[in-house]
Every structure is written in structure tokens, then in C-alpha cells.
Design a protein around this motif. Sequence first.
Motif, mmCIF file in Angstrom:
data_model
loop_
_atom_site.group_PDB
_atom_site.id
_atom_site.type_symbol
_atom_site.label_atom_id
_atom_site.label_comp_id
_atom_site.label_asym_id
_atom_site.label_seq_id
_atom_site.Cartn_x
_atom_site.Cartn_y
_atom_site.Cartn_z
ATOM 1 N N THR A 110 9.854 -21.577 11.347
ATOM 2 C CA THR A 110 8.598 -21.250 12.023
ATOM 3 C C THR A 110 8.756 -20.019 12.907
ATOM 4 O O THR A 110 7.883 -19.133 12.925
ATOM 5 N N LYS A 113 8.859 -16.909 10.736
ATOM 6 C CA LYS A 113 7.518 -16.540 10.268
ATOM 7 C C LYS A 113 6.720 -15.873 11.380
ATOM 8 O O LYS A 113 6.020 -14.893 11.164
ATOM 9 N N SER A 116 8.047 -12.295 11.986
ATOM 10 C CA SER A 116 7.631 -11.341 10.947
ATOM 11 C C SER A 116 6.138 -11.031 11.095
ATOM 12 O O SER A 116 5.713 -9.887 10.900
#
Length: 144
Positions: A110, A113, A116
Amino acid sequence: CGPIKQNSPFRCKPKQKPPTTKELAIQRYASEYPPETICAPLKLNSPFQCTRNVEVPATTRLSLSVAAAQAVFAVSGIILVALLRKLSKPAETSSGDDELRSVVRKLRITVDKLSSGQDRLDSKVDQLGTGQDQLRTGQDQLRT
């Protein structure tokens, strides 16, 4: 006994030695406090009686039976829940470390993500800033 105690409601007896055996204690208690003398003042006082059978009202019986049923239901429910929890547990118990590792792995995914996504957002903000700069220079050129 002193003269004050002779005309008072208290009994004045000479002090006796305590009984030495259990049988003597029972005899002395029975002689000093027979059942008739214990119940006599209560029989004179009308609301209190030594022997009296009282019929319990139906509402009281119903209330007590409902309370007893609720107590039985609560106890049986607690026992049933405890049994179901024991039965629902898996036969092999996994160690707490494995569970902790899987939670940490999910958190890392998580976080990756999110980071990014943050990088993409930063690049879009930079593109927007350069687009605004180009627009301003174009406006400045048009004015001159």
C-alpha cells in the motif's frame, strides 16, 4: 447490682463463668433463651409473627420465573458462544509472526502504491506549472 439497674428495664444477673463444654453451652443457652421467650414479644407486636404462612402473589411468582428464565438463557448463551468459538478455531494455529508478516507485507504494498501515486502527482503538478509558465510568456509576447 447497683441501685440504678434495679429499677431499669435491663436484667441484672450476677456474672457467671463461661461454659467449658459444648453441652453446657447448649444447656445454658436453652435455659436462658427458650423459644417461647424469643417469640413472645413478636406475638405481642401484631405485624410480626413467629409462624405465618404467606401466599406469594401471582405477579411476584411471574416476575421471579421470568428473571430465572433470563438468567438461564444468558448463561446458556455464554456457554454456547464459548463452544462455538472453540469449534470455529482452525486445527493448526498459525504463529503470530506469520500473521504479522502478512500485515506488514500488505502495508508495504500500500505504501509503495501511494508513493508511486505521489510521484505521478508531483510530475503532473510540474507539467501544469510549466504549462502555466508557457501561457504567461505567450500572453506577454501578445501584449508587446
